[in-house]
Write a protein that holds these residues in place. Structure first.
Motif, PDB file in Angstrom:
ATOM      1  N   HIS A  87       0.782  -1.231   0.000  1.00  0.00           N
ATOM      2  CA  HIS A  87       0.000   0.000   0.000  1.00  0.00           C
ATOM      3  C   HIS A  87       0.820   1.290   0.000  1.00  0.00           C
ATOM      4  CE1 HIS A  87       0.805   0.449   4.309  1.00  0.00           C
ATOM      5  NE2 HIS A  87       0.178   1.600   4.286  1.00  0.00           N
ATOM      6  N   ASP A  88       2.012   1.292   0.558  1.00  0.00           N
ATOM      7  CA  ASP A  88       2.800   2.521   0.627  1.00  0.00           C
ATOM      8  C   ASP A  88       3.940   2.578  -0.383  1.00  0.00           C
ATOM      9  OD1 ASP A  88       1.501   4.147   2.418  1.00  0.00           O
ATOM     10  OD2 ASP A  88       2.648   3.512   4.161  1.00  0.00           O
ATOM     11  N   LEU A  89       4.043   1.587  -1.266  1.00  0.00           N
ATOM     12  CA  LEU A  89       5.154   1.595  -2.220  1.00  0.00           C
ATOM     13  C   LEU A  89       5.172   2.855  -3.072  1.00  0.00           C
ATOM     14  CD1 LEU A  89       5.231  -2.104  -3.541  1.00  0.00           C
ATOM     15  CD2 LEU A  89       6.860  -1.000  -1.986  1.00  0.00           C
ATOM     16  N   ILE A  90       4.010   3.387  -3.394  1.00  0.00           N
ATOM     17  CA  ILE A  90       3.951   4.560  -4.269  1.00  0.00           C
ATOM     18  C   ILE A  90       4.578   5.786  -3.603  1.00  0.00           C
ATOM     19  CG2 ILE A  90       2.047   3.783  -5.699  1.00  0.00           C
ATOM     20  CD1 ILE A  90       1.422   6.203  -2.847  1.00  0.00           C
ATOM     21  N   GLU A  91       4.741   5.757  -2.281  1.00  0.00           N
ATOM     22  CA  GLU A  91       5.336   6.906  -1.602  1.00  0.00           C
ATOM     23  C   GLU A  91       6.827   7.034  -1.910  1.00  0.00           C
ATOM     24  OE1 GLU A  91       4.273   7.025   2.530  1.00  0.00           O
ATOM     25  OE2 GLU A  91       2.148   7.281   2.062  1.00  0.00           O
ATOM     26  N   ILE A  92       7.404   6.009  -2.538  1.00  0.00           N
ATOM     27  CA  ILE A  92       8.781   6.107  -3.035  1.00  0.00           C
ATOM     28  C   ILE A  92       8.900   7.313  -3.966  1.00  0.00           C
ATOM     29  CG2 ILE A  92      10.426   5.014  -4.621  1.00  0.00           C
ATOM     30  CD1 ILE A  92       9.533   2.319  -3.446  1.00  0.00           C
ATOM     31  N   TYR A  93       7.884   7.535  -4.790  1.00  0.00           N
ATOM     32  CA  TYR A  93       7.875   8.654  -5.726  1.00  0.00           C
ATOM     33  C   TYR A  93       6.974   9.805  -5.260  1.00  0.00           C
ATOM     34  CZ  TYR A  93       9.975   5.370  -9.103  1.00  0.00           C
ATOM     35  OH  TYR A  93      10.791   4.466  -9.750  1.00  0.00           O
ATOM     36  N   ALA A  94       5.884   9.477  -4.583  1.00  0.00           N
ATOM     37  CA  ALA A  94       4.898  10.499  -4.220  1.00  0.00           C
ATOM     38  C   ALA A  94       5.181  11.149  -2.877  1.00  0.00           C
ATOM     39  CB  ALA A  94       3.493   9.888  -4.212  1.00  0.00           C
ATOM     40  N   GLY A  95       5.988  10.516  -2.036  1.00  0.00           N
ATOM     41  CA  GLY A  95       6.253  11.031  -0.704  1.00  0.00           C
ATOM     42  C   GLY A  95       5.128  10.699   0.260  1.00  0.00           C
ATOM     43  N   ASP A  96       5.414  10.845   1.552  1.00  0.00           N
ATOM     44  CA  ASP A  96       4.422  10.575   2.589  1.00  0.00           C
ATOM     45  C   ASP A  96       3.587  11.828   2.827  1.00  0.00           C
ATOM     46  OD1 ASP A  96       3.235   9.157   4.921  1.00  0.00           O
ATOM     47  OD2 ASP A  96       4.282  10.719   6.045  1.00  0.00           O
ATOM     48  N   THR A  97       2.273  11.633   2.960  1.00  0.00           N
ATOM     49  CA  THR A  97       1.378  12.732   3.306  1.00  0.00           C
ATOM     50  C   THR A  97       0.863  12.487   4.712  1.00  0.00           C
ATOM     51  OG1 THR A  97       0.683  13.006   1.003  1.00  0.00           O
ATOM     52  CG2 THR A  97      -0.712  13.991   2.703  1.00  0.00           C
ATOM     53  N   PRO A  98       1.268  13.301   5.697  1.00  0.00           N
ATOM     54  CA  PRO A  98       0.820  13.081   7.071  1.00  0.00           C
ATOM     55  C   PRO A  98      -0.696  13.093   7.180  1.00  0.00           C
ATOM     56  CG  PRO A  98       2.639  14.634   7.020  1.00  0.00           C
ATOM     57  CD  PRO A  98       2.230  14.405   5.596  1.00  0.00           C
ATOM     58  N   LEU A  99      -1.221  12.220   8.034  1.00  0.00           N
ATOM     59  CA  LEU A  99      -2.658  12.045   8.193  1.00  0.00           C
ATOM     60  C   LEU A  99      -3.352  13.337   8.585  1.00  0.00           C
ATOM     61  CD1 LEU A  99      -5.083  10.100   8.298  1.00  0.00           C
ATOM     62  CD2 LEU A  99      -4.469   9.602  10.676  1.00  0.00           C
ATOM     63  N   HIS A 100      -2.695  14.155   9.397  1.00  0.00           N
ATOM     64  CA  HIS A 100      -3.345  15.345   9.939  1.00  0.00           C
ATOM     65  C   HIS A 100      -3.118  16.596   9.089  1.00  0.00           C
ATOM     66  CE1 HIS A 100      -4.219  12.891  13.380  1.00  0.00           C
ATOM     67  NE2 HIS A 100      -2.938  12.639  13.545  1.00  0.00           N
ATOM     68  N   MET A 101      -2.569  16.398   7.875  1.00  0.00           N
ATOM     69  CA  MET A 101      -2.318  17.540   6.989  1.00  0.00           C
ATOM     70  C   MET A 101      -3.059  17.328   5.669  1.00  0.00           C
ATOM     71  SD  MET A 101       1.776  18.076   7.676  1.00  0.00           S
ATOM     72  CE  MET A 101       1.885  19.462   6.552  1.00  0.00           C
ATOM     73  N   ALA A 102      -3.946  18.250   5.340  1.00  0.00           N
ATOM     74  CA  ALA A 102      -4.715  18.150   4.096  1.00  0.00           C
ATOM     75  C   ALA A 102      -3.784  18.355   2.895  1.00  0.00           C
ATOM     76  CB  ALA A 102      -5.825  19.191   4.079  1.00  0.00           C
ATOM     77  N   ASP A 103      -4.068  17.626   1.811  1.00  0.00           N
ATOM     78  CA  ASP A 103      -3.268  17.732   0.593  1.00  0.00           C
ATOM     79  C   ASP A 103      -4.175  17.440  -0.587  1.00  0.00           C
ATOM     80  OD1 ASP A 103      -1.539  17.576  -1.536  1.00  0.00           O
ATOM     81  OD2 ASP A 103      -0.049  16.366  -0.510  1.00  0.00           O
ATOM     82  N   ASP A 104      -4.624  18.481  -1.265  1.00  0.00           N
ATOM     83  CA  ASP A 104      -5.580  18.311  -2.360  1.00  0.00           C
ATOM     84  C   ASP A 104      -4.987  17.563  -3.540  1.00  0.00           C
ATOM     85  OD1 ASP A 104      -7.486  19.660  -0.899  1.00  0.00           O
ATOM     86  OD2 ASP A 104      -7.047  21.616  -1.809  1.00  0.00           O
ATOM     87  N   GLY A 105      -3.664  17.594  -3.683  1.00  0.00           N
ATOM     88  CA  GLY A 105      -3.047  16.930  -4.824  1.00  0.00           C
ATOM     89  C   GLY A 105      -2.588  15.514  -4.561  1.00  0.00           C
TER      90      GLY A 105
END
Length: 215
Positions: A87-105
């Motif tokens: 499930h988190d392999l894509i964060e290799i390229y996309a980076g981690d998005t913290p749960l408590h921080m909104a990110d529209d992209g």
């Protein structure tokens, strides 16, 4: 996501005698070593540092094995382990998005990362791994709902052990934490109750902000 990523194997290509399907598989295995470098916000319980995505995925895999009895519906444990490992392999390229921080992209960035990363594999395996990632994201199966519950429950345990951890760092209130982790209830109601108990005690101890007062 930015431009196409430079692959690790390009730094030291395998011998030319290794070709075809095996070469593509090994290229992917080498590339996902990057997962060990993606830092999450959650603190470790055992050391004064943040966990990385590879550690997180391993931890979830064991949680699935140990806590499967609390799933709301019967699950295939092996399949669910596959979901949390992928499930988190894509964060290799996309980076981690913290749960408590909104990110529209975030969704667009992660889909683009999935397109690029899983294409490294032979087509059949790339499609199979992509299907696991899509299943986790969609949460339409019992296994995906339980996998998501593990993904949301694990940081609660780590923040408890850190006596606030990222809750304090991001100024999170109990209503926000409960809202962002509601998916736990969908996969494992018993663990959803445990989450509420941990959060309530964390508020009492001053590790998690109480619900804001009504205006």
């Amino acid at each position: 996501m930015g431009p196409v990523q430079t692959r690790l194997m390009e730094q030291n290509p395998l011998p030319e005698a290794i070709s075809g399907r095996l070469r593509d598989q090994l290229a992917f295995i080498i590339e996902i070593d990057k997962l060990k470098t993606v830092l999450r916000q959650s603190p470790l319980a055992a050391a004064a540092r943040r966990e990385n995505d590879a550690e997180h995925s391993w931890h979830l895999g064991l949680m699935v094995v140990l806590l499967a009895e609390y799933a709301n519906e019967p699950i295939d444990i092996g399949h669910t382990v596959q979901l949390v490992i992928v499930h988190d392999l894509i964060e290799i390229y996309a980076g981690d998005t913290p749960l408590h921080m909104a990110d529209d992209g975030q969704q667009e960035r992660e889909r683009a990362a999935a397109d690029e990363l899983f294409a490294i594999l032979p087509a059949d395996q790339g499609a199979a791994i992509r299907a696991l990632w899509d299943e986790f994201e969609a949460r339409e199966t019992a296994e995906a709902r339980f996998a998501k519950a593990m993904d949301r429950f694990q940081p609660i345990l780590l923040n408890w052990m850190a006596k606030g951890g990222t809750w304090e760092a991001h100024g999170a209130s109990v209503d926000k934490v409960l809202g962002r982790t509601a998916a736990i209830e969908d996969g494992a109601a018993v663990l959803g109750q445990a989450r509420e108990q941990i959060c309530a005690e964390s508020v009492r101890r001053g590790w998690l902000a109480p619900e804001p007062a009504d205006p």
